[in-house]
Each structure stands twice: as structure tokens, then as C-alpha cells.
Motif scaffolding. Structure first.
Motif, PDB file in Angstrom:
ATOM      1  N   PHE A  99     -16.839 -13.779 -31.263  1.00 10.58           N
ATOM      2  CA  PHE A  99     -17.097 -15.142 -30.780  1.00 10.58           C
ATOM      3  C   PHE A  99     -17.755 -15.091 -29.393  1.00 10.58           C
ATOM      4  O   PHE A  99     -18.770 -15.729 -29.147  1.00 10.58           O
ATOM      5  N   LEU A 100     -17.198 -14.280 -28.501  1.00  8.82           N
ATOM      6  CA  LEU A 100     -17.732 -14.248 -27.133  1.00  8.82           C
ATOM      7  C   LEU A 100     -19.091 -13.549 -27.063  1.00  8.82           C
ATOM      8  O   LEU A 100     -19.973 -13.971 -26.320  1.00  8.82           O
ATOM      9  N   GLN A 101     -19.266 -12.495 -27.861  1.00  9.60           N
ATOM     10  CA  GLN A 101     -20.564 -11.820 -27.824  1.00  9.60           C
ATOM     11  C   GLN A 101     -21.670 -12.698 -28.392  1.00  9.60           C
ATOM     12  O   GLN A 101     -22.813 -12.616 -27.959  1.00  9.60           O
ATOM     13  N   ALA A 102     -21.327 -13.597 -29.345  1.00 16.25           N
ATOM     14  CA  ALA A 102     -22.371 -14.436 -29.955  1.00 16.25           C
ATOM     15  C   ALA A 102     -23.060 -15.294 -28.892  1.00 16.25           C
ATOM     16  O   ALA A 102     -24.282 -15.449 -28.914  1.00 16.25           O
ATOM     17  N   TYR A 103     -22.295 -15.831 -27.953  1.00 15.46           N
ATOM     18  CA  TYR A 103     -22.907 -16.679 -26.927  1.00 15.46           C
ATOM     19  C   TYR A 103     -23.743 -15.889 -25.931  1.00 15.46           C
ATOM     20  O   TYR A 103     -24.753 -16.377 -25.431  1.00 15.46           O
TER      21      TYR A 103
END
Ligand SMILES: CN(C)C(=N)NCCC[C@H](N)C(=O)O
Length: 288
Positions: free
Chosen positions: A111-115
Motif C-alpha cells: 500500500f505504501l510503496q504504491a503511492y
């Protein structure tokens, strides 16, 4: 917060990226353009028109961004496990975390890497889809002169939000599939490694490769949608949103559209993720 995982994630991601970029270019073109008959046709045409350099278009930005993206993924994954299970990377062989914890930590990292990935991935996809040879005299100039020009043009034309085109599809693609990625890796390692021991290099290579394939197979439908939304408006139709893109792609091209690029994605995923996990484990072992 242990930082070695972040650094190891960065280096291992960069190695995997260089190895997999030519496959990635063919995949993006197959997913977003209807002019190719398949992998071989796309590979041959790219080579004929653009030489070997055509396969490496859009790579400089991902190389720079992998420092952020892969280190966020592996760093957040490992630190989430630390919070959930109170074990460091080295202690986890003796006290293996449950698959639920591994899944939750993988989803959090995803989730965090996607942004962090969204703007870099957008620029990569836009550059990979420029099929003009770099140095042809008198031909039409490519729309973007390079990654910085591409980022500046998007920013000028669409504002800062433009740089996050397709980010929602990317988040939906990466959150569950990175949970699957780490669970598959752990599961495969544990099948062949005696309790309490570190997996051998061969096990890490094979488990990493198959974890890559498993996660990319499940990610491919949303990967297609993500790439299309990132290219929307540039010679392709605009979509009202993710659902509209899904429905109109399926209506016009059939359900098979969601599996475009599946073969090349899987062929790319094995070597990239085998090398990524091997170098990640090796570096942590070295610094341990
Ligand atoms: C299914 N997804 C999104 C992933 N497995 N993502 C992890 C990326 C690992 C490697 N850099 C790669 O590009 O395959």
C-alpha cells in the motif's frame, strides 16, 4: 527502526529492475497498443525500429525511484513484522511469523510503496509507449524528450494530481498482491528448509522467482487497467474512472484483455524476483 532492510531493498530492487526492464517494455506496449500480434512481433518490431535501446526506454527514472520504492516495500514489510511479532529479520528463522502476519505486513508495504511508485510508474509507462526511434532525422519528435521533460509536461498540463494518474488502480493492484508475494516466498522457503535454518541460495532464488510469478499473475488484470488509465487521453480514449476503464475495455476487447501481458509478465517476474530476494537476503546476512 532498523534501516538495513531499506538499503538492502533498494540495492536488490535495482539489480532486479535492470534485468527485467526489456520484458517490462514489451509488456507495457502489448497492454496499451493494439498494433502488435504478440510478444515476438512486439520484440522484433521494437528492435528493428528502435534498436536494443528501445527496450531500455524509460529506465533511468525507475532506477532512481527504486531507491525509494523497493526500500519502502522491504523496509515497511520488515518493520511491520517487527511491530506485529516483536522479532527482527534474523530472529524470524527461529520464530517464524504466522502467514497472516506475513500477509498483513506485505499488504502494508504494498500500500505504501504504491503511492511512492505512482508518479515514477506513470512516467515510465508514458516513455515506454513512445515508439519513435530516438535519433531519426526529420521524423516527428517524440512527445516527451526524457523523464524530466515528461514529468514537467504532465505537471504543467494537468497539475500535481496529473502525476498520480492511475494511482488508485496501482494501489488496488499492489496492496493484496504484495501480501501474496511475501506469503508465497515464505511458504516456498519453509517447504524445503529444516526448522530454524536459513534457506539455501537455490531455495531463495526459486522461491523468490515463483513468488514473483504468483504475485504478477494475480496482479495482471489491474496492471492492464492501471497502464490504460495512465495512457488515457494520449491517442487512447479517456475513461471516467477505474470501473469505466474495466467495463469499456472488456466490452470492446473481451475478457481476455485482462490477461494481456500475462506471459511476458511471468517470464520477467522469475529472474527479477529471484535476483531481488537473493541479493536482499545476502545483504542482510552480510550486515547481520
Ligand atoms: C505483483 N507486484 C506488484 C509485485 N510483485 N511487486 C513487487 C515488485 C518486485 C519487483 N521489483 C518486480 O518488479 O517484479
Amino acid at each position: 527502526m532498523p534501516v538495513e532492510e531499506f538499503v538492502a531493498g533498494w540495492i536488490s530492487g535495482a539489480l532486479g529492475l535492470v534485468l527485467g526492464h526489456p520484458f517490462d517494455t514489451v509488456k507495457v506496449r502489448l497492454q496499451t497498443q493494439n498494433t502488435y500480434r504478440g510478444i515476438i512481433d512486439c520484440t522484433v518490431k521494437t528492435y528493428r525500429h528502435e534498436s536494443i535501446l528501445g527496450f531500455f526506454k524509460g529506465m533511468s527514472f525507475p532506477i532512481a525511484s527504486i531507491a525509494v520504492v523497493n526500500s519502502v516495500l522491504f523496509g515497511v514489510y520488515s518493520n511491520t513484522l517487527l511491530v506485529l511479532t516483536a522479532t527482527s529479520h534474523h530472529e524470524r528463522r527461529l520464530q517464524p511469523p504466522s502467514y497472516t502476519h506475513v500477509f498483513v505486513a506485505g499488504c502494508t508495504g504494498g500500500f505504501l510503496q504504491a503511492y511512492c511508485l505512482a508518479p515514477f510508474d506513470l512516467i515510465k509507462v508514458r516513455l515506454q509507449n513512445q515508439t519513435e526511434p530516438r535519433a531519426r532525422q526529420g521524423g516527428p519528435p517524440p512527445r516527451y524528450r526524457g523523464p524530466v521533460h515528461c514529468a514537467a509536461s504532465i505537471f504543467q498540463e494537468e497539475g500535481p494530481r496529473g502525476l498520480f494518474r492511475g494511482a488508485w488502480a496501482l494501489t488496488l493492484r499492489d496492496t493484496p498482491t504484495l501480501g501474496i508475494y511475501f506469503v508465497s516466498y515464505e511458504w516456498l522457503c519453509r517447504q524445503v528448509t529444516p526448522d530454524g535454518q536459513n534457506p539455501s541460495s537455490t531455495t531463495v532464488l526459486v522461491a523468490g522467482g515463483f513468488a514473483g510469478i504468483t504475485s504478477w499473475v494475480t496482479a495482471t488484470p489491474l496492471d492492464v487497467i492501471k497502464s490504460r488509465m495512465q495512457m488515457a487521453g494520449l491517442g487512447q480514449r479517456e475513461y471516467q474512472g477505474l470501473l469505466d476503464c474495466m467495463v469499456s475495455s472488456a466490452r470492446q476487447e473481451g475478457l481476455g484483455v485482462f490477461f494481456r501481458g500475462l506471459t511476458i509478465n511471468s517470464a520477467r517476474a522469475f529472474p527479477v524476483n529471484a535476483v531481488t530476494f537473493l541479493s536482499y537476503e545476502y545483504l542482510l546476512h552480510l550486515w547481520g
